[in-house]
Design a protein around this motif. Structure first.
Motif, PDB file in Angstrom:
ATOM      1  N   VAL A  52      36.800  20.560 103.362  1.00 49.78           N
ATOM      2  CA  VAL A  52      36.455  19.379 102.559  1.00 49.78           C
ATOM      3  C   VAL A  52      34.971  19.053 102.706  1.00 49.78           C
ATOM      4  O   VAL A  52      34.272  18.779 101.720  1.00 49.78           O
ATOM      5  N   VAL A  53      34.463  19.083 103.937  1.00 52.71           N
ATOM      6  CA  VAL A  53      33.058  18.753 104.176  1.00 52.71           C
ATOM      7  C   VAL A  53      32.146  19.828 103.597  1.00 52.71           C
ATOM      8  O   VAL A  53      31.100  19.531 103.008  1.00 52.71           O
ATOM      9  N   LEU A  54      32.523  21.093 103.733  1.00 52.93           N
ATOM     10  CA  LEU A  54      31.728  22.167 103.135  1.00 52.93           C
ATOM     11  C   LEU A  54      31.654  22.004 101.616  1.00 52.93           C
ATOM     12  O   LEU A  54      30.572  22.145 101.019  1.00 52.93           O
ATOM     13  N   ALA A  55      32.788  21.705 100.993  1.00 53.09           N
ATOM     14  CA  ALA A  55      32.798  21.538  99.541  1.00 53.09           C
ATOM     15  C   ALA A  55      31.938  20.357  99.110  1.00 53.09           C
ATOM     16  O   ALA A  55      31.181  20.445  98.130  1.00 53.09           O
ATOM     17  N   ALA A  56      32.038  19.253  99.846  1.00 49.37           N
ATOM     18  CA  ALA A  56      31.225  18.079  99.519  1.00 49.37           C
ATOM     19  C   ALA A  56      29.747  18.373  99.713  1.00 49.37           C
ATOM     20  O   ALA A  56      28.904  17.972  98.900  1.00 49.37           O
ATOM     21  N   GLY A  57      29.416  19.089 100.784  1.00 51.25           N
ATOM     22  CA  GLY A  57      28.030  19.434 101.039  1.00 51.25           C
ATOM     23  C   GLY A  57      27.443  20.300  99.941  1.00 51.25           C
ATOM     24  O   GLY A  57      26.308  20.101  99.500  1.00 51.25           O
ATOM     25  N   LEU A  58      28.218  21.265  99.466  1.00 60.68           N
ATOM     26  CA  LEU A  58      27.750  22.132  98.384  1.00 60.68           C
ATOM     27  C   LEU A  58      27.570  21.345  97.086  1.00 60.68           C
ATOM     28  O   LEU A  58      26.598  21.556  96.351  1.00 60.68           O
ATOM     29  N   GLN A  59      28.490  20.425  96.811  1.00 62.59           N
ATOM     30  CA  GLN A  59      28.389  19.642  95.578  1.00 62.59           C
ATOM     31  C   GLN A  59      27.167  18.733  95.599  1.00 62.59           C
ATOM     32  O   GLN A  59      26.425  18.643  94.608  1.00 62.59           O
ATOM     33  N   ILE A  60      26.945  18.051  96.731  1.00 63.03           N
ATOM     34  CA  ILE A  60      25.774  17.169  96.816  1.00 63.03           C
ATOM     35  C   ILE A  60      24.499  18.003  96.804  1.00 63.03           C
ATOM     36  O   ILE A  60      23.470  17.569  96.282  1.00 63.03           O
ATOM     37  N   GLY A  61      24.558  19.216  97.322  1.00 64.90           N
ATOM     38  CA  GLY A  61      23.424  20.115  97.201  1.00 64.90           C
ATOM     39  C   GLY A  61      23.086  20.408  95.753  1.00 64.90           C
ATOM     40  O   GLY A  61      21.922  20.396  95.348  1.00 64.90           O
ATOM     41  N   ARG A  62      24.114  20.659  94.946  1.00 66.75           N
ATOM     42  CA  ARG A  62      23.887  20.912  93.519  1.00 66.75           C
ATOM     43  C   ARG A  62      23.368  19.647  92.824  1.00 66.75           C
ATOM     44  O   ARG A  62      22.435  19.703  92.012  1.00 66.75           O
ATOM     45  N   ASP A  63      23.974  18.506  93.157  1.00 64.10           N
ATOM     46  CA  ASP A  63      23.586  17.249  92.508  1.00 64.10           C
ATOM     47  C   ASP A  63      22.168  16.826  92.867  1.00 64.10           C
ATOM     48  O   ASP A  63      21.532  16.088  92.112  1.00 64.10           O
ATOM     49  N   SER A  64      21.683  17.261  94.023  1.00 69.59           N
ATOM     50  CA  SER A  64      20.341  16.880  94.473  1.00 69.59           C
ATOM     51  C   SER A  64      19.314  17.975  94.211  1.00 69.59           C
ATOM     52  O   SER A  64      18.198  17.901  94.736  1.00 69.59           O
ATOM     53  N   ASP A  65      19.689  18.978  93.441  1.00 68.59           N
ATOM     54  CA  ASP A  65      18.806  20.099  93.132  1.00 68.59           C
ATOM     55  C   ASP A  65      18.318  20.788  94.402  1.00 68.59           C
ATOM     56  O   ASP A  65      17.152  21.167  94.514  1.00 68.59           O
ATOM     57  N   GLY A  66      19.230  20.937  95.364  1.00 64.29           N
ATOM     58  CA  GLY A  66      18.928  21.680  96.578  1.00 64.29           C
ATOM     59  C   GLY A  66      18.228  20.904  97.668  1.00 64.29           C
ATOM     60  O   GLY A  66      17.930  21.464  98.734  1.00 64.29           O
ATOM     61  N   VAL A  67      17.964  19.622  97.466  1.00 64.88           N
ATOM     62  CA  VAL A  67      17.324  18.832  98.526  1.00 64.88           C
ATOM     63  C   VAL A  67      18.269  18.689  99.713  1.00 64.88           C
ATOM     64  O   VAL A  67      17.846  18.728 100.870  1.00 64.88           O
ATOM     65  N   PHE A  68      19.560  18.503  99.435  1.00 67.92           N
ATOM     66  CA  PHE A  68      20.554  18.523 100.504  1.00 67.92           C
ATOM     67  C   PHE A  68      21.098  19.941 100.590  1.00 67.92           C
ATOM     68  O   PHE A  68      21.591  20.485  99.598  1.00 67.92           O
ATOM     69  N   ASP A  69      20.978  20.562 101.751  1.00 67.28           N
ATOM     70  CA  ASP A  69      21.419  21.944 101.911  1.00 67.28           C
ATOM     71  C   ASP A  69      22.051  22.104 103.284  1.00 67.28           C
ATOM     72  O   ASP A  69      21.399  21.869 104.303  1.00 67.28           O
ATOM     73  N   ILE A  70      23.317  22.488 103.308  1.00 66.31           N
ATOM     74  CA  ILE A  70      24.007  22.657 104.582  1.00 66.31           C
ATOM     75  C   ILE A  70      23.659  23.983 105.251  1.00 66.31           C
ATOM     76  O   ILE A  70      24.123  24.272 106.350  1.00 66.31           O
ATOM     77  N   GLY A  71      22.791  24.771 104.616  1.00 67.84           N
ATOM     78  CA  GLY A  71      22.397  26.054 105.188  1.00 67.84           C
ATOM     79  C   GLY A  71      21.091  26.002 105.965  1.00 67.84           C
ATOM     80  O   GLY A  71      20.385  27.008 106.043  1.00 67.84           O
ATOM     81  N   VAL A  72      20.790  24.849 106.571  1.00 65.64           N
ATOM     82  CA  VAL A  72      19.511  24.686 107.272  1.00 65.64           C
ATOM     83  C   VAL A  72      19.630  24.933 108.775  1.00 65.64           C
ATOM     84  O   VAL A  72      18.731  24.568 109.536  1.00 65.64           O
ATOM     85  N   GLY A  73      20.719  25.553 109.215  1.00 63.00           N
ATOM     86  CA  GLY A  73      20.932  25.736 110.650  1.00 63.00           C
ATOM     87  C   GLY A  73      19.786  26.434 111.359  1.00 63.00           C
ATOM     88  O   GLY A  73      19.359  26.018 112.445  1.00 63.00           O
ATOM     89  N   ALA A  74      19.260  27.502 110.771  1.00 62.50           N
ATOM     90  CA  ALA A  74      18.155  28.234 111.396  1.00 62.50           C
ATOM     91  C   ALA A  74      16.910  27.360 111.488  1.00 62.50           C
ATOM     92  O   ALA A  74      16.185  27.387 112.497  1.00 62.50           O
TER      93      ALA A  74
END
Length: 306
Positions: A76-98
């Motif tokens: 659920v959290v992964l899906a929400a994170g991806l959706q908000i990433g799309r809605d924010s034009d990539g400003v929110f990105d759950i792939g920032v671990g590195a």
């Protein structure tokens, strides 16, 4: 006759969970406390980057292309994170671990890696296209190498879950929170809305700046004053700007977002903080996001409300 409020609490995710309520007669406070603690432990075991054996870290270590069974909450959290990433034009990105680790945040505990920072700067993240989620099947896979970090959304989700645990005990009037992520359900015993304090964005101390009243709403705050690294005479906040390949750099001290649920508020507070004092309020107005921005202007704080 006045009814006294009590606060239940316990450790989780490097902070403490709290549940404030007026307990009705017959409520088993021990059972409620245990249920809250178990729910927080479950989420931490799924989403922590501090626990090498968490479900998130197991998925990060999995081979590209291999389906991995994942718990429902994490999906659920992964899906929400991806959706908000799309809605924010990539400003929110759950792939920032590195990026998070390279700059010394999270498990890196202040140990920045200059060589790794140099290698990552300018790299465009494409997390949305690197993940495939199978919600019905309870699994996910990576289509390309990706390093996930949910620190911009997991605590908000945990606050929602905490409020849900209380609801499961028949409680309709509670204030649930994890640090700056808070969910208000119902009212105080006197019928008034819940009062939630907003902090002054001060490093090293906790001072109340003001109070907002909430009923059946959530609020989350992101800022530059709790988790940061010092570089020379300046400070860099822990919120990553994927477009820069490093921490957000602007004059925003904090952003507080109100929303129907805390997971959404948490993620959008991160987005608006990263965007800065001009683009942040502009996007909030465009999307109808209720937000309070505190902007550093020398020693003075200017407030912008949308």
């Amino acid at each position: 006759m006045s009814i006294d409020l009590i606060t239940l609490n316990g450790p989780t995710m490097g902070t403490r969970w709290t549940l404030r309520l007026a307990p009705p007669a017959g409520l088993d406070l021990g059972a409620l406390t245990d249920a809250c603690a178990a729910a927080m432990a479950r989420i931490e075991a799924q989403m922590s980057t501090w626990q090498p054996g968490s479900d998130l870290m197991r998925f990060n270590a999995a081979a590209v292309g291999e389906w991995q069974a994942l718990p429902a909450d994490l999906l659920v959290v992964l899906a929400a994170g991806l959706q908000i990433g799309r809605d924010s034009d990539g400003v929110f990105d759950i792939g920032v671990g590195a990026l998070v680790r390279a700059w010394g945040f999270g498990p890196a505990q202040g140990r920045a890696d200059p060589a790794r920072i140099k290698a990552l700067i300018g790299q465009r993240l494409a997390t949305a296209s690197a993940l495939e989620l199978d919600m019905a099947g309870g699994r996910a896979r990576k289509l390309a190498a990706v390093d996930l970090d949910l620190s911009g959304i997991a605590k908000g989700f945990a606050a929602d879950v905490l409020a849900g645990v209380a609801q499961g005990f028949g409680l309709t009037d509670v204030l649930a929170g994890l640090d700056g992520e808070v969910v208000a359900r119902g009212h105080r015993p006197d019928g008034r809305p819940w009062a939630v304090a907003l902090e002054e964005p001060l490093r090293g101390s906790r001072t109340v700046r003001g109070v907002i009243e909430l009923t059946d709403r959530a609020v989350a705050t992101s800022g530059d004053y709790r988790h940061f690294v010092q570089v020379g005479a300046g400070y860099l906040a822990h919120s990553m700007n994927p477009r820069l390949g490093g921490p957000a750099q602007n004059r925003l001290a904090s952003v507080s977002v109100l929303a129907e649920n805390c997971m959404t508020a948490d993620a959008w507070a991160t987005v608006l903080l990263v965007l800065g004092e001009d683009a942040g309020p502009a996007l909030a107005r465009a999307r109808g996001i209720e937000a309070i921005f505190l902007v550093r202007d020398g020693a003075v704080l200017a407030e912008i409300v949308t």
